[in-house]
Scaffold this motif. Structure first.
Motif, PDB file in Angstrom:
ATOM      1  N   MET A  93       0.391  -1.340  -0.038  1.00  0.00           N
ATOM      2  CA  MET A  93       0.025  -0.502   0.144  1.00  0.00           C
ATOM      3  C   MET A  93       0.783   1.392   0.274  1.00  0.00           C
ATOM      4  SD  MET A  93      -2.634   1.084   3.025  1.00  0.00           S
ATOM      5  CE  MET A  93      -3.363  -0.278   2.693  1.00  0.00           C
ATOM      6  N   LEU A  94       0.559   2.281  -1.010  1.00  0.00           N
ATOM      7  CA  LEU A  94       1.747   3.113  -1.105  1.00  0.00           C
ATOM      8  C   LEU A  94       0.474   4.026  -0.319  1.00  0.00           C
ATOM      9  CD1 LEU A  94       2.567   4.430  -4.192  1.00  0.00           C
ATOM     10  CD2 LEU A  94       4.016   3.530  -2.578  1.00  0.00           C
ATOM     11  N   VAL A  95       1.173   4.991   0.504  1.00  0.00           N
ATOM     12  CA  VAL A  95       0.383   5.892   1.878  1.00  0.00           C
ATOM     13  C   VAL A  95       0.860   7.152   1.750  1.00  0.00           C
ATOM     14  CG1 VAL A  95      -0.095   6.872   4.032  1.00  0.00           C
ATOM     15  CG2 VAL A  95      -0.010   4.001   3.417  1.00  0.00           C
ATOM     16  N   SER A  96       0.177   8.830   1.677  1.00  0.00           N
ATOM     17  CA  SER A  96       1.042   9.576   1.664  1.00  0.00           C
ATOM     18  C   SER A  96       1.500  10.485   2.831  1.00  0.00           C
ATOM     19  CB  SER A  96       0.418  11.226   1.232  1.00  0.00           C
ATOM     20  OG  SER A  96      -0.495  11.164   2.302  1.00  0.00           O
ATOM     21  N   TYR A  97       2.634  10.603   2.619  1.00  0.00           N
ATOM     22  CA  TYR A  97       4.367  11.896   3.817  1.00  0.00           C
ATOM     23  C   TYR A  97       2.833  12.045   4.762  1.00  0.00           C
ATOM     24  CZ  TYR A  97       7.327  13.619   6.607  1.00  0.00           C
ATOM     25  OH  TYR A  97       7.890  14.498   7.599  1.00  0.00           O
ATOM     26  N   SER A  98       1.928  12.757   4.020  1.00  0.00           N
ATOM     27  CA  SER A  98       1.681  14.089   5.481  1.00  0.00           C
ATOM     28  C   SER A  98       0.308  12.877   6.076  1.00  0.00           C
ATOM     29  CB  SER A  98       0.520  15.142   4.199  1.00  0.00           C
ATOM     30  OG  SER A  98      -0.016  14.451   3.429  1.00  0.00           O
ATOM     31  N   THR A  99      -0.593  12.105   5.785  1.00  0.00           N
ATOM     32  CA  THR A  99      -1.602  10.968   5.635  1.00  0.00           C
ATOM     33  C   THR A  99      -0.542  10.454   6.580  1.00  0.00           C
ATOM     34  OG1 THR A  99      -2.624  11.040   4.212  1.00  0.00           O
ATOM     35  CG2 THR A  99      -2.895   9.063   5.898  1.00  0.00           C
ATOM     36  N   LEU A 100       0.510  10.266   6.659  1.00  0.00           N
ATOM     37  CA  LEU A 100       1.334   9.192   7.431  1.00  0.00           C
ATOM     38  C   LEU A 100       1.711   9.654   8.488  1.00  0.00           C
ATOM     39  CD1 LEU A 100       1.481   5.755   7.833  1.00  0.00           C
ATOM     40  CD2 LEU A 100       4.717   6.879   6.356  1.00  0.00           C
ATOM     41  N   PHE A 101       2.302  10.470   8.506  1.00  0.00           N
ATOM     42  CA  PHE A 101       2.603  11.577   9.607  1.00  0.00           C
ATOM     43  C   PHE A 101       1.567  12.851  10.634  1.00  0.00           C
ATOM     44  CE2 PHE A 101       3.608  15.774  11.254  1.00  0.00           C
ATOM     45  CZ  PHE A 101       5.103  15.599  11.514  1.00  0.00           C
ATOM     46  N   GLN A 102       0.401  12.684   9.956  1.00  0.00           N
ATOM     47  CA  GLN A 102      -0.387  12.903  11.167  1.00  0.00           C
ATOM     48  C   GLN A 102      -1.136  12.048  11.243  1.00  0.00           C
ATOM     49  OE1 GLN A 102      -1.992  16.414  10.992  1.00  0.00           O
ATOM     50  NE2 GLN A 102      -2.421  15.569  13.328  1.00  0.00           N
ATOM     51  N   PHE A 103      -1.065  10.836  11.283  1.00  0.00           N
ATOM     52  CA  PHE A 103      -1.668   9.392  11.693  1.00  0.00           C
ATOM     53  C   PHE A 103      -0.403   9.119  13.418  1.00  0.00           C
ATOM     54  CE2 PHE A 103      -0.725   4.966  12.780  1.00  0.00           C
ATOM     55  CZ  PHE A 103      -1.928   4.626  13.462  1.00  0.00           C
TER      56      PHE A 103
ATOM     57  N   LEU B 115       4.284  -2.089   3.350  1.00  0.00           N
ATOM     58  CA  LEU B 115       3.975  -4.184   3.594  1.00  0.00           C
ATOM     59  C   LEU B 115       2.597  -4.418   4.208  1.00  0.00           C
ATOM     60  CD1 LEU B 115       6.946  -5.978   4.349  1.00  0.00           C
ATOM     61  CD2 LEU B 115       6.299  -4.941   2.117  1.00  0.00           C
ATOM     62  N   GLU B 116       2.224  -5.213   3.939  1.00  0.00           N
ATOM     63  CA  GLU B 116       0.831  -5.424   4.705  1.00  0.00           C
ATOM     64  C   GLU B 116       0.386  -5.881   6.390  1.00  0.00           C
ATOM     65  OE1 GLU B 116      -3.436  -9.075   4.581  1.00  0.00           O
ATOM     66  OE2 GLU B 116      -1.695  -8.590   2.884  1.00  0.00           O
ATOM     67  N   PRO B 117       1.812  -6.609   6.938  1.00  0.00           N
ATOM     68  CA  PRO B 117       1.878  -7.259   7.988  1.00  0.00           C
ATOM     69  C   PRO B 117       1.902  -4.886   8.295  1.00  0.00           C
ATOM     70  CG  PRO B 117       3.697  -8.215   6.815  1.00  0.00           C
ATOM     71  CD  PRO B 117       2.275  -7.634   5.950  1.00  0.00           C
ATOM     72  N   VAL B 118       2.659  -4.359   8.124  1.00  0.00           N
ATOM     73  CA  VAL B 118       2.717  -2.862   8.744  1.00  0.00           C
ATOM     74  C   VAL B 118       1.466  -2.208   8.819  1.00  0.00           C
ATOM     75  CG1 VAL B 118       3.932  -0.790   8.532  1.00  0.00           C
ATOM     76  CG2 VAL B 118       5.436  -3.115   8.244  1.00  0.00           C
ATOM     77  N   VAL B 119       0.963  -2.764   8.112  1.00  0.00           N
ATOM     78  CA  VAL B 119      -0.562  -2.315   7.661  1.00  0.00           C
ATOM     79  C   VAL B 119      -0.972  -2.483   8.714  1.00  0.00           C
ATOM     80  CG1 VAL B 119      -2.568  -1.784   6.368  1.00  0.00           C
ATOM     81  CG2 VAL B 119       0.352  -1.237   5.006  1.00  0.00           C
ATOM     82  N   ASN B 120      -1.233  -3.747   8.655  1.00  0.00           N
ATOM     83  CA  ASN B 120      -2.279  -4.242   9.892  1.00  0.00           C
ATOM     84  C   ASN B 120      -1.997  -3.858  11.810  1.00  0.00           C
ATOM     85  OD1 ASN B 120      -3.894  -5.701   7.492  1.00  0.00           O
ATOM     86  ND2 ASN B 120      -2.363  -7.907   7.898  1.00  0.00           N
ATOM     87  N   ASP B 121      -0.818  -3.740  11.414  1.00  0.00           N
ATOM     88  CA  ASP B 121       0.324  -3.308  12.909  1.00  0.00           C
ATOM     89  C   ASP B 121      -0.445  -2.371  12.995  1.00  0.00           C
ATOM     90  OD1 ASP B 121       1.419  -3.698  15.370  1.00  0.00           O
ATOM     91  OD2 ASP B 121       3.513  -3.014  14.099  1.00  0.00           O
ATOM     92  N   LEU B 122      -0.672  -0.877  11.788  1.00  0.00           N
ATOM     93  CA  LEU B 122      -1.090   1.120  12.631  1.00  0.00           C
ATOM     94  C   LEU B 122      -2.291   0.611  12.359  1.00  0.00           C
ATOM     95  CD1 LEU B 122       0.678   1.985   9.555  1.00  0.00           C
ATOM     96  CD2 LEU B 122       1.940   2.021  11.815  1.00  0.00           C
ATOM     97  N   ARG B 123      -2.774  -0.199  11.366  1.00  0.00           N
ATOM     98  CA  ARG B 123      -4.901  -0.032  12.297  1.00  0.00           C
ATOM     99  C   ARG B 123      -4.476  -0.607  13.202  1.00  0.00           C
ATOM    100  NH1 ARG B 123      -6.546  -2.129   6.011  1.00  0.00           N
ATOM    101  NH2 ARG B 123      -6.624   0.278   5.152  1.00  0.00           N
ATOM    102  N   ASN B 124      -4.463  -1.524  14.171  1.00  0.00           N
ATOM    103  CA  ASN B 124      -3.779  -2.335  15.409  1.00  0.00           C
ATOM    104  C   ASN B 124      -3.880  -1.310  16.223  1.00  0.00           C
ATOM    105  OD1 ASN B 124      -4.199  -3.778  17.392  1.00  0.00           O
ATOM    106  ND2 ASN B 124      -2.636  -4.092  17.535  1.00  0.00           N
ATOM    107  N   ILE B 125      -3.061  -0.567  15.748  1.00  0.00           N
ATOM    108  CA  ILE B 125      -3.063   0.687  17.057  1.00  0.00           C
ATOM    109  C   ILE B 125      -3.758   1.428  16.855  1.00  0.00           C
ATOM    110  CG2 ILE B 125      -1.045   2.978  16.827  1.00  0.00           C
ATOM    111  CD1 ILE B 125       0.951   1.168  15.933  1.00  0.00           C
ATOM    112  N   ALA B 126      -4.314   2.138  15.869  1.00  0.00           N
ATOM    113  CA  ALA B 126      -5.540   3.003  15.739  1.00  0.00           C
ATOM    114  C   ALA B 126      -6.738   3.015  16.644  1.00  0.00           C
ATOM    115  CB  ALA B 126      -6.242   2.919  14.390  1.00  0.00           C
ATOM    116  N   GLN B 127      -7.392   1.420  16.281  1.00  0.00           N
ATOM    117  CA  GLN B 127      -8.088   0.765  17.079  1.00  0.00           C
ATOM    118  C   GLN B 127      -7.895   0.793  18.570  1.00  0.00           C
ATOM    119  OE1 GLN B 127      -8.833  -3.417  16.028  1.00  0.00           O
ATOM    120  NE2 GLN B 127     -10.610  -2.961  16.548  1.00  0.00           N
TER     121      GLN B 127
END
Length: 358
Positions: free
Chosen positions: A1-11, A338-350
């Motif tokens: 997954m490609l995520v913009s720098y600004s989006t990743l920075f804010q999260f 990578l997908e495992p990193v995306v899943n990890d970040l979504r887990n943090i968000a939750q």
């Protein structure tokens, strides 16, 4: 997954704010952490974010530290990070080194009571805008067996040196003192790929390509892999980093360095406080006029860049070239996760009740 720098920075910033960091510290920590992702050092960017969160949850990271100088001379200092995020402690200490270099020509700062500080290169590069040479190093979790040993005694203990140039981009070397960083092993695990021969050894000291061997008692190897290929030199470099970063500052060293994974028990009888770092800033004009130096650095870089290659399709690179080129690309097109990193970040968000934005 490609995520913009600004989006990743804010999260990422929102995550640090949820941990209790101040606005200023969250901004600094996010900038340092994402500098790894934009420069292509994916092992040390947001893939590490959950590790910081777990350390904070375990009470091993102080989100509101009183970072301070506890000992100093005109050109040296020791900084106590008060168990804060290394992502915040390290820039503070490097700024102390830079200020001392402005006054004395050089500044040297050793740090105790800190945590993982992201990529060493970010801190070394802070000196560049002042026409200074920057140096940064840190000790780390004991994962590395010294030459002829099966016992994990050292960390990957990176060294970074940033040197300004004139028309040419700066020379920036940032490397682990092991054959590869632990983060690269973690990436291989996420991809279910084997490690190259010479990266790791088994519990009994035998060569292996199992990227997950550390989980079953194996160890990483110093730069050089084995004695015949110069591992004693990598062992020496890692030892120097450990001594400068921790024995000099009063941090814990060798097998007593606090482990990055929060689930790993803290070592017993720790001889110091937290992780240790070491920083240096050297004013170029303390040695020769800065413009003269930068002119000759340009000449040096151009000559090496034009060295006759083995294969015309692969030109000779200068340290910092690949990272700078990737930064230009990723700031425009986004950061690949990578997908495992995306899943990890979504887990943090939750868990922290924040929006990822992706």
């Amino acid at each position: 997954m490609l995520v913009s720098y600004s989006t990743l920075f804010q999260f990422t910033k929102n995550t640090f704010l949820q941990m209790g960091c101040s606005e200023q510290h969250a901004q600094i920590a996010t900038t340092v952490l994402l500098s790894a992702d934009v420069r292509g050092i994916d092992s040390h960017g947001v893939a590490r974010l959950s590790g910081y969160v777990r350390l904070w949850e375990a009470g091993r990271i102080n989100a509101t530290p009183n970072i301070r100088v506890v000992h100093e001379t005109p050109s040296t200092a020791v900084v106590d990070g008060d168990a804060g995020l290394g992502l915040v402690v390290a820039p503070y200490a490097m700024n102390v080194a830079i200020q001392k270099a402005k006054q004395c020509g050089t500044g040297w700062v050793s740090v105790q009571n800190s945590n993982h500080f992201g990529i060493a290169g970010y801190h070394a590069m802070m000196a560049l805008e002042y026409d200074m040479i920057g140096i940064a190093m840190t000790n780390a979790s004991a994962l590395v067996a010294p030459t002829f040993s099966i016992e994990k005694m050292l960390g990957t203990n990176p060294i970074a040196v940033a040197i300004p140039a004139g028309k040419q981009p700066p020379f920036v070397a940032d490397f682990a003192t092991t054959t590869a960083s632990n983060g690269k092993l973690e990436i291989l695990q996420r991809k279910n790929q084997a490690a190259p021969v010479g990266w790791v050894q088994t519990l009994n000291g035998e060569p292996t390509t199992d990227a997950a061997i550390l989980k079953s008692g194996g160890a990483m190897l110093p730069l050089g892999s084995d004695r015949e290929h110069g591992s004693h030199k990598g062992y020496a470099l890692g030892s120097i980093v450990d001594i400068f970063s921790a024995v000099l500052s009063g941090a814990s060293y060798g097998p007593w360095v606090p482990p990055f994974p929060a689930y790993v028990p803290m070592p017993e009888n720790m001889p110091g406080k937290g992780l240790g770092h070491f920083f240096g800033a050297m004013r170029v004009d303390a040695f020769r006029p800065a413009e003269d130096f930068k002119h000759h650095m340009d000449n040096w870089i151009e000559r090496f860049r034009n060295a006759k290659p083995v294969n015309e399709a692969q030109k000779v690179l200068i340290h910092g070239d690949p990272e700078r080129e990737l930064e230009s690309i990723r700031m425009k097109s986004g950061i690949p996760l990578l997908e495992p990193v995306v899943n990890d970040l979504r887990n943090i968000a939750q868990r922290m009740n924040i929006d990822t934005g992706f």
